[in-house]
Design a protein around this motif. Sequence first.
Motif, PDB file in Angstrom:
ATOM      1  N   GLY A 135       4.253   2.209  -9.675  1.00  0.00           N
ATOM      2  CA  GLY A 135       4.645   3.589  -9.424  1.00  0.00           C
ATOM      3  C   GLY A 135       5.368   3.719  -8.092  1.00  0.00           C
ATOM      4  N   ILE A 136       5.776   4.934  -7.786  1.00  0.00           N
ATOM      5  CA  ILE A 136       6.522   5.193  -6.558  1.00  0.00           C
ATOM      6  C   ILE A 136       5.574   5.131  -5.368  1.00  0.00           C
ATOM      7  CG2 ILE A 136       7.922   6.887  -5.317  1.00  0.00           C
ATOM      8  CD1 ILE A 136       8.721   8.019  -8.061  1.00  0.00           C
ATOM      9  N   LYS A 137       5.978   4.375  -4.354  1.00  0.00           N
ATOM     10  CA  LYS A 137       5.176   4.235  -3.138  1.00  0.00           C
ATOM     11  C   LYS A 137       6.028   4.600  -1.929  1.00  0.00           C
ATOM     12  CE  LYS A 137       1.681   2.836  -5.390  1.00  0.00           C
ATOM     13  NZ  LYS A 137       0.937   3.950  -5.905  1.00  0.00           N
ATOM     14  N   PRO A 138       5.427   5.253  -0.933  1.00  0.00           N
ATOM     15  CA  PRO A 138       6.180   5.613   0.268  1.00  0.00           C
ATOM     16  C   PRO A 138       6.486   4.383   1.123  1.00  0.00           C
ATOM     17  CG  PRO A 138       3.900   6.324   0.477  1.00  0.00           C
ATOM     18  CD  PRO A 138       4.065   5.780  -0.921  1.00  0.00           C
ATOM     19  N   LYS A 139       7.503   4.526   1.940  1.00  0.00           N
ATOM     20  CA  LYS A 139       7.926   3.422   2.799  1.00  0.00           C
ATOM     21  C   LYS A 139       6.795   2.963   3.718  1.00  0.00           C
ATOM     22  CE  LYS A 139      10.849   4.126   6.180  1.00  0.00           C
ATOM     23  NZ  LYS A 139      12.044   4.332   7.004  1.00  0.00           N
ATOM     24  N   ALA A 140       6.024   3.890   4.246  1.00  0.00           N
ATOM     25  CA  ALA A 140       4.938   3.544   5.172  1.00  0.00           C
ATOM     26  C   ALA A 140       3.911   2.621   4.519  1.00  0.00           C
ATOM     27  CB  ALA A 140       4.261   4.808   5.691  1.00  0.00           C
ATOM     28  N   THR A 141       3.587   2.871   3.263  1.00  0.00           N
ATOM     29  CA  THR A 141       2.622   2.034   2.541  1.00  0.00           C
ATOM     30  C   THR A 141       3.166   0.623   2.371  1.00  0.00           C
ATOM     31  OG1 THR A 141       1.795   3.962   1.339  1.00  0.00           O
ATOM     32  CG2 THR A 141       1.343   1.797   0.373  1.00  0.00           C
ATOM     33  N   LEU A 142       4.426   0.518   1.986  1.00  0.00           N
ATOM     34  CA  LEU A 142       5.034  -0.797   1.788  1.00  0.00           C
ATOM     35  C   LEU A 142       5.167  -1.548   3.109  1.00  0.00           C
ATOM     36  CD1 LEU A 142       7.826   0.261  -0.736  1.00  0.00           C
ATOM     37  CD2 LEU A 142       5.566  -0.691  -1.248  1.00  0.00           C
ATOM     38  N   LEU A 143       5.577  -0.845   4.153  1.00  0.00           N
ATOM     39  CA  LEU A 143       5.734  -1.463   5.466  1.00  0.00           C
ATOM     40  C   LEU A 143       4.396  -1.982   5.993  1.00  0.00           C
ATOM     41  CD1 LEU A 143       7.661  -2.103   7.789  1.00  0.00           C
ATOM     42  CD2 LEU A 143       7.219   0.178   8.691  1.00  0.00           C
ATOM     43  N   LYS A 144       3.359  -1.193   5.817  1.00  0.00           N
ATOM     44  CA  LYS A 144       2.019  -1.603   6.265  1.00  0.00           C
ATOM     45  C   LYS A 144       1.577  -2.889   5.570  1.00  0.00           C
ATOM     46  CE  LYS A 144      -2.700   0.163   6.526  1.00  0.00           C
ATOM     47  NZ  LYS A 144      -3.595   1.277   6.195  1.00  0.00           N
ATOM     48  N   GLU A 145       1.842  -2.979   4.270  1.00  0.00           N
ATOM     49  CA  GLU A 145       1.449  -4.170   3.507  1.00  0.00           C
ATOM     50  C   GLU A 145       2.244  -5.393   3.939  1.00  0.00           C
ATOM     51  OE1 GLU A 145      -1.018  -6.228   1.216  1.00  0.00           O
ATOM     52  OE2 GLU A 145      -1.183  -4.059   1.516  1.00  0.00           O
ATOM     53  N   ILE A 146       3.531  -5.216   4.183  1.00  0.00           N
ATOM     54  CA  ILE A 146       4.355  -6.344   4.636  1.00  0.00           C
ATOM     55  C   ILE A 146       3.900  -6.819   6.002  1.00  0.00           C
ATOM     56  CG2 ILE A 146       6.678  -6.986   5.410  1.00  0.00           C
ATOM     57  CD1 ILE A 146       7.745  -5.189   3.156  1.00  0.00           C
ATOM     58  N   GLU A 147       3.685  -5.891   6.916  1.00  0.00           N
ATOM     59  CA  GLU A 147       3.267  -6.259   8.273  1.00  0.00           C
ATOM     60  C   GLU A 147       1.920  -6.970   8.284  1.00  0.00           C
ATOM     61  OE1 GLU A 147       3.617  -2.526  10.335  1.00  0.00           O
ATOM     62  OE2 GLU A 147       5.715  -2.944  10.894  1.00  0.00           O
ATOM     63  N   LYS A 148       1.068  -6.644   7.331  1.00  0.00           N
ATOM     64  CA  LYS A 148      -0.230  -7.288   7.218  1.00  0.00           C
ATOM     65  C   LYS A 148      -0.088  -8.798   6.969  1.00  0.00           C
ATOM     66  CE  LYS A 148      -3.117  -5.179   4.452  1.00  0.00           C
ATOM     67  NZ  LYS A 148      -3.891  -4.776   3.258  1.00  0.00           N
ATOM     68  N   HIS A 149       0.993  -9.189   6.296  1.00  0.00           N
ATOM     69  CA  HIS A 149       1.173 -10.588   5.907  1.00  0.00           C
ATOM     70  C   HIS A 149       2.204 -11.352   6.746  1.00  0.00           C
ATOM     71  CE1 HIS A 149      -1.471 -10.041   2.527  1.00  0.00           C
ATOM     72  NE2 HIS A 149      -0.822  -8.917   2.238  1.00  0.00           N
TER      73      HIS A 149
END
Length: 148
Positions: free
Chosen positions: A133-147
Amino acid sequence: MIILETNWNLLTPVLLLAAIVLFLIVRMYKIRRVLIGGGGPETSENTIDLTDQTFEKVIGKGVSLVDFWAPWCAPCRMQGPIVNELADEIAGKANICKMDVDKNKKMAAKYGIRSIPTIMVFKNGEMVKQFVGIKPKATLLKEIEKHL
């Protein structure tokens, strides 16, 4: 000379209603543009278009976010500009990719893509997170930064 008196008790609600209707018309026009393809380019210069042949090589090293989408999918067309913004914001830190599931059925089948948009985050070739589904940029950025 006749002086026209303004009945503010009647004029105020009419003006307020006109402003609301105008606002809704503008919002509907913007949403329509996104849904029918006037919402901007499909990819940015920092977004990687993946194919079945390039998929493994690109996601094999580092952190990669892959947006599985299709051109006919309205939610995908809304998610696309968000992914493009993310690609421009974190250029060089992670691979931000898009994969058209209609043209690249092999990888879509391999990862069991049943609903789109589906976004997967990979680290060194292994999937670490999946969003549907549609996810906001902040959610995606947080997940990328986690890894990273």
